[in-house]
Design a protein around this motif. Structure first.
Motif, PDB file in Angstrom:
ATOM      1  N   UNK A   1       6.184  12.214  27.191  1.00  0.00           N
ATOM      2  CA  UNK A   1       6.603  10.911  27.392  1.00  0.00           C
ATOM      3  C   UNK A   1       6.508  10.562  29.115  1.00  0.00           C
ATOM      4  N   UNK A  44       9.981  -1.377  32.021  1.00  0.00           N
ATOM      5  CA  UNK A  44       9.848  -0.182  31.772  1.00  0.00           C
ATOM      6  C   UNK A  44       8.735   0.364  30.867  1.00  0.00           C
ATOM      7  N   UNK A  45       7.714   0.883  30.964  1.00  0.00           N
ATOM      8  CA  UNK A  45       6.783   1.087  30.072  1.00  0.00           C
ATOM      9  C   UNK A  45       6.615   2.605  29.644  1.00  0.00           C
ATOM     10  N   UNK A  46       6.924   3.058  28.460  1.00  0.00           N
ATOM     11  CA  UNK A  46       7.077   4.302  28.092  1.00  0.00           C
ATOM     12  C   UNK A  46       5.694   4.723  27.458  1.00  0.00           C
ATOM     13  N   UNK A  47       4.886   5.541  28.121  1.00  0.00           N
ATOM     14  CA  UNK A  47       3.939   6.122  27.233  1.00  0.00           C
ATOM     15  C   UNK A  47       3.829   7.161  26.709  1.00  0.00           C
ATOM     16  N   UNK A  48       3.417   7.201  25.417  1.00  0.00           N
ATOM     17  CA  UNK A  48       3.524   8.673  24.436  1.00  0.00           C
ATOM     18  C   UNK A  48       2.764   9.665  25.055  1.00  0.00           C
ATOM     19  N   UNK A  52      -0.403   6.149  32.390  1.00  0.00           N
ATOM     20  CA  UNK A  52      -1.640   5.431  32.763  1.00  0.00           C
ATOM     21  C   UNK A  52      -1.421   4.139  33.568  1.00  0.00           C
ATOM     22  N   UNK A  55      -3.920   1.159  32.897  1.00  0.00           N
ATOM     23  CA  UNK A  55      -3.720   0.590  31.835  1.00  0.00           C
ATOM     24  C   UNK A  55      -2.317  -0.347  32.126  1.00  0.00           C
TER      25      UNK A  55
END
Lengths: 78, 78
Positions: A1, A44-48, A52, A55
């Motif tokens: 993450x 807050x954007x949590x990427x798996x 990115x 993005x």
């Protein structure tokens, strides 16, 4: 993450009544050395997988910020 | 002039429907690798003289955050 943070703030030339209201309340708290208060959004954007940035910038541009009145900044947070 | 930034976010256990709405819209943008989106406030406090973290913390505690549902972080920004 991995977390990417998008800070969305009103452009400097746009009035910010919400921030102004906070600034106006400060003397009642005994605070007199604040020149200005501006209030924006922190997303807050949590990427798996990996963060990115490109993005996240696209998401901010299309969904999070209004380009007419707001600027945004994108950064990876550890 | 010195800037202190206060980041106010909902506590992790509190539902964030606004962030959820953004997360739900992402597949339409072709984004499928985002696990979660949380939306909070970013407050920029401009001090006339030196940045006063202790004072900013007091302002956040009394005016900016609701301690029942929100956490905040205070930091000096260069």
């Amino acid at each position: 993450m991995a977390r990417v943070v998008v800070d969305v703030m009103l452009k400097p030339e746009i009035l910010d009544p919400q921030g102004q209201a906070v600034a106006n309340a400060l003397p009642r708290l005994g605070v007199s050395d604040v020149a200005s208060v501006r209030i924006g959004r922190r997303v807050e954007i949590e990427f798996e997988g990996e963060a990115d940035l490109e993005r996240a910038r696209e998401i901010a541009d299309k969904l999070l910020a209004n380009p007419v009145i707001e600027n945004f900044q994108v950064k990876v947070e550890s």
